[in-house]
Design a protein around this motif. Structure first.
Motif, PDB file in Angstrom:
ATOM      1  N   ALA A 225       0.833  -1.199   0.000  1.00  0.00           N
ATOM      2  CA  ALA A 225       0.000   0.000   0.000  1.00  0.00           C
ATOM      3  C   ALA A 225       0.869   1.252   0.000  1.00  0.00           C
ATOM      4  O   ALA A 225       1.945   1.260   0.607  1.00  0.00           O
ATOM      5  CB  ALA A 225      -0.912  -0.011   1.224  1.00  0.00           C
ATOM      6  N   TYR A 241      -5.222  -3.552   0.160  1.00  0.00           N
ATOM      7  CA  TYR A 241      -4.560  -3.071  -1.062  1.00  0.00           C
ATOM      8  C   TYR A 241      -3.848  -4.231  -1.764  1.00  0.00           C
ATOM      9  O   TYR A 241      -4.008  -4.438  -2.974  1.00  0.00           O
ATOM     10  CB  TYR A 241      -3.560  -1.976  -0.715  1.00  0.00           C
ATOM     11  N   THR A 303      -7.808  -0.843  -4.001  1.00  0.00           N
ATOM     12  CA  THR A 303      -6.496  -0.250  -4.285  1.00  0.00           C
ATOM     13  C   THR A 303      -6.523   1.277  -4.266  1.00  0.00           C
ATOM     14  O   THR A 303      -5.629   1.920  -4.812  1.00  0.00           O
ATOM     15  CB  THR A 303      -5.962  -0.750  -5.637  1.00  0.00           C
ATOM     16  N   ASP A 305      -5.802   4.896  -3.168  1.00  0.00           N
ATOM     17  CA  ASP A 305      -4.598   5.433  -2.523  1.00  0.00           C
ATOM     18  C   ASP A 305      -4.855   5.837  -1.075  1.00  0.00           C
ATOM     19  O   ASP A 305      -3.946   5.796  -0.241  1.00  0.00           O
ATOM     20  CB  ASP A 305      -4.071   6.637  -3.311  1.00  0.00           C
ATOM     21  N   GLY A 307      -6.109   4.878   2.270  1.00  0.00           N
ATOM     22  CA  GLY A 307      -6.428   3.652   2.976  1.00  0.00           C
ATOM     23  C   GLY A 307      -7.748   3.699   3.726  1.00  0.00           C
ATOM     24  O   GLY A 307      -8.445   2.682   3.842  1.00  0.00           O
ATOM     25  N   ARG A 310     -10.650   2.452   1.696  1.00  0.00           N
ATOM     26  CA  ARG A 310     -10.708   1.045   1.287  1.00  0.00           C
ATOM     27  C   ARG A 310     -11.686   0.282   2.175  1.00  0.00           C
ATOM     28  O   ARG A 310     -11.798   0.574   3.364  1.00  0.00           O
ATOM     29  CB  ARG A 310      -9.322   0.402   1.396  1.00  0.00           C
TER      30      ARG A 310
END
Length: 328
Positions: A225, A241, A303, A305, A307, A310
């Motif tokens: 990540a 990720y 994925t 960017d 986090g 996600r």
């Protein structure tokens, strides 16, 4: 610890055994909150004979930090993992111990290669596993012969199983554990194409009451990540990720270097993501438009960017299961 390690030890290996046994005990105590599990001990001589003295033709997996050998012990097929003794870095000594400890705790999960025992008489401990078959996921998805091509349903089942295993790693223990080395070459398939995770050496637990942990940047570049690569900042979302990259690899049948290039293109062109994704998916598998859109969206979410944006692995597992059910 020594009392729960069953097996005889050669006199010349006593010093190494004590060193490895003490380090392994520390990992067990740290990870299991003071509880330790019995584990069978094999002698170095037993494993030498089992693997035909670690013959090259017995190697099934060759990773940066270990070799996985096929072997036979008392006419029972097994796997033996031997760690690379010259692997660089001051932290490398702990890989084997952590792999054994977490592998033991995870062995009850159907998508983890079951630990049978270990050998503490070698410079770095060796691990003995159940034998489930010699197929490596990375080799299967790169296969060129038509008979070996995995259909979409099979690939989605594999993805669901792996997502469930990572979810278990994140949620089943007193502290969340981050894998940080999720990749196709760390996964075996049994004769029914059921995936088995085979390596937990880079796992790290998040301290009690904390939302993250900081550590040296380890694992394969491209799977890591962005926030971890830049700062060493780790949460469970780092595994999400990596799983997203693995999902793209699984669906595309492309090798990791190609997958990373595709990943960059997909994120640079949000407007045409589904169209690009359709060209990336392995042309040998049949996929419907709705499934394509759902998988492209899930990949983009995994994925991202950022986090925080996600999904959790449990959400990923549920969404993959829903997509799989649409194929049945």
């Amino acid at each position: 610890m020594f009392a729960c390690l069953k097996g005889k030890r050669h006199q010349n290996n006593q010093t190494i055994f004590r060193k490895n046994g003490g380090a392994l005990l520390e990992e067990l105590v740290a990870f299991c909150d003071g509880r330790s599990n019995p584990i069978r001990h094999f002698s170095a001589e037993e494993l030498l004979r089992a693997t035909n003295y670690y013959a090259n033709n017995q190697i099934i997996v060759q990773d940066a930090g270990y070799l996985l050998y096929e072997g036979s012990l008392k006419e029972r097929p097994i796997f033996v993992k031997q760690y690379v003794t010259n692997f660089p870095g001051p932290w490398s000594e702990h890989f084997a111990y952590r792999d054994i400890v977490i592998g033991l705790q995870m062995s009850a999960h159907k998508n983890v290669l079951k630990v049978i025992g270990c050998c503490l008489e070698t410079q770095k401990p060796s691990v003995v596993y159940e034998f489930t078959g010699k197929q490596i996921l990375s080799q299967r998805i790169f296969a060129t012969n038509v008979e070996s091509v995995l259909p979409l349903k099979c690939r989605l089942r594999i993805a669901v199983d792996l997502a469930n295993a990572v979810t278990y790693l994140h949620t089943a223990f007193s502290r969340p554990v981050v894998h940080r080395d999720i990749k196709c070459s760390n996964i075996l398939l049994d004769h029914n194409n059921v995936p088995k995770l085979i390596d937990f050496g880079l796992c790290i637990s998040i301290p009690q009451g904390q939302s993250h942990v900081e550590d040296a940047v380890l694992g394969r570049m491209g799977y890591s990540a962005p926030e971890y690569t830049v700062s060493g900042y780790l949460t469970e979302k780092a595994d999400v990720y990596s799983f997203g990259i693995l999902l793209l690899e699984l669906l595309s049948g492309r090798r990791p270097t190609d997958v990373i290039m595709v990943h960059n293109v997909l994120h640079d062109d949000d407007q045409h993501r589904v169209e690009i994704f359709s060209k990336v998916v392995d042309p040998r598998i049949s996929i419907e438009e709705e499934q394509l859109q759902d998988l492209a969206t899930l990949f983009a979410r995994c994925t991202c960017d950022d986090g925080v944006k996600r999904p959790a692995m449990i959400e990923v597992a549920k969404e993959l299961k829903r997509i799989l059910q649409s194929c049945l």
